[in-house]
Enzyme design. Structure first.
Site, mmCIF file in Angstrom:
data_model
loop_
_atom_site.group_PDB
_atom_site.id
_atom_site.type_symbol
_atom_site.label_atom_id
_atom_site.label_comp_id
_atom_site.label_asym_id
_atom_site.label_seq_id
_atom_site.Cartn_x
_atom_site.Cartn_y
_atom_site.Cartn_z
ATOM 1 N N HIS A 18 41.812 33.456 38.778
ATOM 2 C CA HIS A 18 41.651 32.863 37.445
ATOM 3 C C HIS A 18 42.990 32.822 36.702
ATOM 4 C CE1 HIS A 18 39.266 31.882 33.813
ATOM 5 N NE2 HIS A 18 40.248 32.524 33.170
ATOM 6 N N GLU A 19 43.667 33.958 36.664
ATOM 7 C CA GLU A 19 44.943 34.010 35.940
ATOM 8 C C GLU A 19 46.027 33.225 36.653
ATOM 9 O OE1 GLU A 19 44.759 34.971 33.048
ATOM 10 O OE2 GLU A 19 42.864 36.073 33.165
#
Length: 446
Positions: A18-19
């Site tokens: 996600h990051e």
């Protein structure tokens, strides 16, 4: 320990991907990144590359990417303005924010693509396992044990192919089934009709059907934590022999007997690794949609079958398409589940937090790497959709603000954002508390 380790692996993979989406899009669009953190709180370990501090932090319940100028009212040195997130056009900011959930969806596609390519697509043989009394299939003379070889002059190799053909059929047109009963091929003409059919969440929806189900052995594939079956000690791989003393040759027969118990005590005789056991439990009552705008009451114990009999190889491209299709299906089912929880037609008891995820991660890890990867894919889709909810502090909340900015031609005021973020934090904390509450209740029940 297996559950804890599996939980940390699942969470780390999901947070990192996600990051990474935010980070890569930020760098691609010329935004500087000061910090890339897996976890919150104090820094435990990491390294620095350029101006970015890549770190692992103490609280492993999330992560974040700290970009240059991501606080609109912050004062920046002149040399940092070209790298500032806030100073980029709104469409670039929207892409950077959307990249996190998008990468979670890509992870699901990638894992499911790899699983289908490596192991094949699980399918059910086209063998009739149950025929409902009074249904079109029963009226036409279809029988349990029939092997369907052709439908309307089309060869079929799996029950999934039969289902697709039935759902595309018309009520006023007969379908010709060619079946093998061991003594030769014969034809059966069946008129499909709209009938209540359970969807992926167990609610009834109106779909074209014939009233016949595939042969599914009464072997437990999954036991839901916190449900009566788990509390009684039922495990994945158990084969149900009898329900209240009556033989249970197929999954549908067993399911019918459980449903007919209407909340009475059940005794399931099961076979586990050659040992015969008797387990006692009581069904849980659930109210579901009936597909006609009303409600129906179901009695459940929290088990799912292992219906697939073989795996079909699809090749590289076919596996990619199937992985994408499955991801889309998970998105649809998850979206419907969220909508039904909001409406109240799906029990909010199904909502779980970190404890439930850890339990399920451990359970899937014990079954093997393939099950764990499939579980990560499902949770990754859930994380993507949760982050896209229009709640301030989530990615969806930021996208909502940027959409307003596009329409108004100017950003939302600092005060407006602060108030909205306070509301968002309250909603998010309330959701987390409720999920933890459900998790703790399941632990006490177990």
């Amino acid at each position: 320990m297996t559950s804890l380790f599996s939980f940390l692996v699942v969470l780390s993979v999901l947070i990192f991907i996600h990051e990474l989406g935010h980070y890569l899009l930020a760098r691609l669009l010329g935004v500087g990144v000061e910090r890339f953190s897996i976890g919150f709180g104090p820094r435990l370990a990491g390294w620095t590359s350029g101006r970015t501090d890549f770190r692992i932090s103490a609280i492993p319940l999330g992560g974040y990417v700290k970009m240059v100028g991501d606080e609109p009212d912050a004062e920046l040195p002149e040399e940092d303005i070209p790298l500032s997130f806030t100073h980029k056009p709104v469409w670039k900011r929207m892409l950077i924010v959307a990249a996190g959930p998008f990468f979670n969806l890509l992870l699901a596609v990638f894992f499911l693509w790899g699983l289908v390519f490596w192991y094949g697509l699980p399918v059910m043989d086209p063998v009739v396992g149950d025929v409902k009394a009074g249904s079109p299939a029963a009226s036409a003379g279809l029988r349990v044990g029939d092997l369907v070889v052709r439908v309307d002059d089309r060869s079929v190799d799996s029950w999934e192919e039969i289902q697709k053909l039935i759902r595309r059929a018309s009520e006023d047109q007969a379908m010709v089934f060619e079946v093998d009963r061991g003594d030769g091929i014969r034809q059966v003409r069946i008129f499909p009709e709209l009938m209540p059919t359970p969807d992926a969440l167990g609610a009834m929806v109106m779909r074209m059907g014939i009233g016949a189900d595939p042969f599914i052995p009464p072997t437990i594939g999954f036991v839901s934590p916190g449900f009566p079956a788990a509390e009684a000690g039922l495990k994945s791989g158990d084969r149900v022999i009898k329900v209240n003393g009556a033989d249970s040759p197929t999954w549908m027969v067993m399911a019918r007997k459980i449903q007919e118990s209407s909340g009475e005590r059940l005794i399931l005789d099961v076979e586990r690794e050659g040992i015969r056991l008797s387990l006692e439990m009581q069904t849980r009552e659930e109210v579901m949609e009936d597909g006609l705008g009303g409600k129906i009451t179901r009695h459940v114990v929290g088990i799912a079958p292992e219906p697939y009999t073989r795996a079909e190889k699809l090749g590289f491209l076919g596996s990619m398409l199937e992985g994408t299709r499955q991801t889309g299906e998970i998105v649809t089912v998850t979206g419907i589940a969220l909508a039904r929880m909001v409406k109240g037609s799906l029990s909010r008891d199904n909502l779980g937090g970190p404890i439930l995820i850890a339990q399920m991660a451990g359970s899937e890890a014990r079954k093997g790497l393939a099950n764990l990867l499939a579980f990560i894919a499902v949770i990754s889709v859930n994380l993507a959709l949760l982050n896209l909810l229009p709640i301030p502090v989530l990615d969806g909340g930021h996208l909502m603000f940027y959409t307003i900015e596009l329409l108004r031609g100017k950003p939302v005021s600092v005060r407006g954002r602060e108030v909205a973020q306070q509301v968002g934090i309250f909603l998010l904390l309330s959701l987390m508390v409720f999920a933890f509450y459900n998790d703790i209740l399941r632990l006490f029940r177990g």
